[in-house]
Design an enzyme around this catalytic site. Sequence first.
Site, short mmCIF file in Angstrom:
data_model
loop_
_atom_site.label_atom_id
_atom_site.label_comp_id
_atom_site.label_asym_id
_atom_site.label_seq_id
_atom_site.Cartn_x
_atom_site.Cartn_y
_atom_site.Cartn_z
N ASP A 86 0.84 -1.20 0.00
CA ASP A 86 0.00 0.00 0.00
C ASP A 86 0.88 1.26 0.00
OD1 ASP A 86 -2.22 1.62 0.04
OD2 ASP A 86 -2.90 1.04 2.04
N GLY A 87 0.29 2.34 -0.38
CA GLY A 87 0.96 3.64 -0.36
C GLY A 87 0.79 4.31 0.99
N ASP A 89 0.37 8.61 2.78
CA ASP A 89 0.38 10.07 2.59
C ASP A 89 1.61 10.68 3.22
OD1 ASP A 89 -2.19 10.30 1.20
OD2 ASP A 89 -2.97 9.49 3.08
N GLY A 102 -7.10 8.70 0.42
CA GLY A 102 -8.07 8.13 -0.52
C GLY A 102 -9.31 7.60 0.18
N GLU A 108 -7.94 -0.37 5.02
CA GLU A 108 -6.48 -0.50 4.91
C GLU A 108 -5.89 -1.01 6.22
OE1 GLU A 108 -5.68 2.89 1.50
OE2 GLU A 108 -5.45 3.45 3.58
C1 5RP Z 1 -5.68 5.80 0.60
C2 5RP Z 1 -4.28 5.93 1.10
C3 5RP Z 1 -3.20 6.02 0.08
O1 5RP Z 1 -2.26 5.02 0.33
C4 5RP Z 1 -2.53 7.38 0.18
O2 5RP Z 1 -3.53 8.37 0.07
C5 5RP Z 1 -1.47 7.56 -0.90
O3 5RP Z 1 -2.08 7.68 -2.14
P1 5RP Z 1 -1.26 7.85 -3.49
O4 5RP Z 1 -0.55 6.55 -3.73
O5 5RP Z 1 -2.33 8.14 -4.51
O6 5RP Z 1 -0.30 9.02 -3.31
O7 5RP Z 1 -4.01 5.95 2.27
O8 5RP Z 1 -6.62 5.85 1.65
#
Ligand code: 5RP
Length: 241
Positions: A86-87, A89, A102, A108
Amino acid sequence: MGAATHTQDELKAMAARAALAYVEPGQVIGVGTGSTVNHFLDALAQSGLDVRGAVSSSEASSQRLRALGIAVHDSNAVADLSVYIDGADEIDGSGCMIKGGGAALTREKIVAALARRFICVADQSKQVQVLGRFALPVEVIPMAAAHIGRRFAAGVCGTSGRAVLREGPEGPLVTDNGQHLLDVHGLQITDPLAFEQTVNQWPGVVTVGVFAQHRASVCLLATQDGVQTLNFEAGPPSADC
Ligand code: 5RP
């Protein structure tokens, strides 16, 4: 002529491709949500790596998985996952993260809890000394939103912030779980584990977007010089008892 620079989206794609090294054929993997994860899913589909499927953290990722021909498994049918990708912020120097930009933070955190390793994929802009520059997402039961906002304004773990109800196309944004989201601005979260545990106790909080108990095991951080592997597995134990 100067060296070519990668755009943020190219950096996200670089980090996402590097995560393929953590996936083995035949596995069911956990997948997160967001643009970096979308790059990962595209790379996974192109790689020919024959995974058994994925447990997904959002309706958006489930749709993308199915469109790519990757089976989506029910989280209740899976005892554990070897890896969750996962990514984030924001990510700090000990692998603690802010997530939920997101709006998928609750699922998550659930999928991260099922996984033995959390592989965070991120571009260098996500690295911070102290969490809080990115407004902290907090999923809340709607009737508690104003009260929780006042508690953030009053202060928690030595910091305070201004909570704003996240808007959707037609009024307050409604999450995949039917709840609302606060984005809390102006925090400086110096003790992410204590902060997460404290806010988790507040009535009406569904999930706070600090991931300290389920922080990253590894972060694949894409920079202009390539992808760095930051390993947090040897860090302090989580507070799970
Ligand atoms: C979604 C998240 C994402 O991992 C976070 O917002 C990063 O998003 P991106 O890869 O578009 O920069 O927590 O809830």
